[in-house]
Design an enzyme around this catalytic site. Structure first.
Site, PDB file in Angstrom:
ATOM      1  CG  HIS A 131     -15.044  -0.377  -2.391  1.00 17.93           C
ATOM      2  ND1 HIS A 131     -14.673   0.876  -1.974  1.00 17.93           N
ATOM      3  CD2 HIS A 131     -14.626  -1.232  -1.424  1.00 17.93           C
ATOM      4  CE1 HIS A 131     -14.047   0.768  -0.805  1.00 17.93           C
ATOM      5  NE2 HIS A 131     -14.012  -0.502  -0.455  1.00 17.93           N
ATOM      6  CG  HIS A 166     -11.547   1.864   2.577  1.00 20.67           C
ATOM      7  ND1 HIS A 166     -10.337   1.453   2.101  1.00 20.67           N
ATOM      8  CD2 HIS A 166     -12.419   0.873   2.323  1.00 20.67           C
ATOM      9  CE1 HIS A 166     -10.461   0.241   1.577  1.00 20.67           C
ATOM     10  NE2 HIS A 166     -11.714  -0.135   1.690  1.00 20.67           N
TER      11      HIS A 166
END
Lengths: 333, 197
Positions: free
Chosen positions: A56, A219
């Protein structure tokens, strides 16, 4: 899969080596895979620790520095870090005023941070308070799900709570500010393509050329629905409408509007999106008080974006404007 | 049952996890985030190294080391859940390991940590029927079979916990990866411990 890597097994350790070389002002503990503010612990200041699965970036390590986080823990790609890392990070930043854990609402993150807090309190007596971020309106918050996911608001929580801690506020006050940001922030994301986890070597999900996934998680978790690809103005409406439907954003001091890139979308498209978002907000009578545009909480190489709106007031705007000096967010210094 | 028997059980569990790593990951890709096999294999590989380097004298000490190693190495949700299960087994294991008792403690630990109930499509759905079978006096082979039945019964369920819950109705049609790995733990017990219980 075409990626700039050596061995899929070493992506995180190789990236941390590069991060340490590029940012000598922070300390990188390669064994524990934690990144700590160079001058930590800051005596008398509440320490802020966050962390989560890798993939991320710049979240979370990119936000370590004065005015934001004191430490970040890097897990495997899309996998929560383990309690040992969180314990080491907590001990490294404890300046005597307690430590705040900022936790995105995912089952693994919650349980690992919970274990870490238990271990720290049993070991050292350092006071730890946890704040959970759960701003993703794509997920129904009910007894039948793990609850809303923590997405874009995490960046805003880390910035604003970081400023509150820098002002010398107490642990409970900093936690209250963090909870307030979470309570007044909502997000919604969209994917144009899947991401590819290096160890898997192939896209996480199939998304045909002409389709996009609305309500995607960071995700590659599925969203609310798949629809044909649409122009930016229609996409903006698909993202902003559910946000405005979930919280009344009128009547305050406007919003902090954050258009985030998922990792594979160029900045020029994010600005196209930001323009559309501001037009929708203008029609709804909601002023944009501050803005943030760019890839700040990504999903590897996924193409797409998310929109986060935070209902602002004087306090939140003042803390938002406070100086910050981190690898990925720097201003006023 | 002494530490040697428990050692053999855990090593067989590690072997089964490694042998089924791809299947566990494929199940997790269908309804989760596709890392259950990789994460469990990383944890159990570390456990086997630990057992090689530091043999433990009692079942309780061994369960504890396994739990701590899994918490340190696995991450995700499986690390805390399996780690808590083994720590609870350590606390419940006296001089003589009563498998029904230690696995009941493991189940209670998993429920306390993960806040799942039967039918939520989790590890609990395989572990609970196995514990019930043992408490009813069944042998380990029957307990492993009960776990497998519980695992298969998760296929039509809609997940209510963890990442799979985001899928809602789309989570039906696949076995739960956690229930699948728990079944391997029971299968390993049946293979290595036979009817010692």
């Amino acid at each position: 899969m075409k990626k700039l890597i050596n061995d899929p097994a070493n992506v995180i350790s190789d990236a941390l080596l590069g991060f340490a070389a590029a940012h000598p002002e922070v300390r990188v503990d390669h064994e524990n895979r934690i990144v700590v503010r160079g001058d930590a612990p800051v005596q008398g200041k509440v320490g802020l620790v966050s962390g989560g699965g890798s993939g991320h970036e710049p979240l979370h390590a990119g936000f370590v520095g004065p005015g934001m986080l004191d430490a970040a823990c890097a897990g495997e790609i899309f996998t929560s870090p383990v309690p040992d890392q969180m314990v080491a990070a907590t001990q490294a930043v404890d300046g005597g005023a307690g430590v705040l854990h900022i936790v995105k609402n995912y089952t693994g993150d919650i349980m690992n941070f919970e274990l870490a807090a238990e271990m720290v309190e049993a070991d050292s007596g350092t006071q730890v308070v946890s704040v959970v971020v759960d701003d993703d309106v794509a997920v129904q918050d009910s007894l039948y799900t793990a609850g809303r996911r923590g997405v874009g608001a995490t960046v805003l929580v880390e910035k604003i709570a970081g400023a509150a801690a820098a002002e010398g506020r107490s642990l409970s006050e900093v936690a209250d500010v963090a909870r307030k940001v979470n309570a007044y922030a909502r997000s919604m994301g969209l994917a144009l393509t899947s991401c590819t986890v290096p160890a898997a070597g192939k896209p996480t999900f199939d998304l045909p050329e002409g389709e996009m996934e609305v309500g995607i998680g960071i995700h590659g978790e599925p969203g609310r629905r798949r629809v044909p690809v649409a122009p930016a103005n229609e996409i903006a409406d698909m993202l902003v409408s559910p946000i405005l439907g979930d919280l009344d954003f009128t009547g305050g001091d406007g919003v902090i509007a954050f258009v985030n890139g998922m990792g594979g979308t160029p900045l020029i498209e994010l600005y196209v999106m930001f323009n559309e978002v501001t037009q929708i907000l203008a029609k709804a009578g909601i002023p944009v008080a501050r803005s943030l545009v760019g890839p700040y909480i990504t999903s590897l190489d996924m193409a797409g974006c998310s929109v986060t709106l935070l209902k602002a007031d004087d306090e939140l705007l003042r803390l938002w404007d406070a100086p910050v000096n981190t690898p990925a967010l720097r201003r006023g210094v | 049952m002494g530490a040697e028997a428990v050692d053999a059980w855990i090593r067989e569990f590690a072997r089964l996890i490694a042998a089924n790593k791809d299947e566990l990951t494929a199940l997790d890709s269908a309804i989760g985030d596709g890392d259950h096999g990789t994460n469990m294999d990383r944890g159990l590989t570390a456990v086997v190294s630990m057992l090689d380097a530091e043999p433990q004298a009692t079942p309780s000490a061994l369960f504890k080391k396994v739990g701590m190693t899994l918490i340190s190495k696995v991450g995700g949700a499986s690390g805390p859940l399996y780690g808590t299960a083994f720590l609870r087994m350590a606390a419940a294991a006296g001089d003589e390991v009563d498998l029904a008792k230690v696995l009941r403690a493991a189940l209670d630990g998993v429920i306390a940590r993960g806040k799942a109930e039967p039918g939520d499509k989790t590890m609990v759905d395989a572990l609970a029927p196995a514990v019930d079978a043992l408490e009813a006096g069944a042998g380990l082979a029957a307990a492993a079979e009960a776990a497998a039945k519980g695992r298969d019964a998760t296929i039509p369920l809609v997940a209510r916990k963890g990442r799979a819950s985001y899928l809602g109705e789309r989570s039906a049609g696949h076995a739960d990866p956690g229930a699948t790995s728990v079944t391997l733990l029971l299968t390993a017990a049946a293979t290595t411990l036979g009817d010692q219980n």
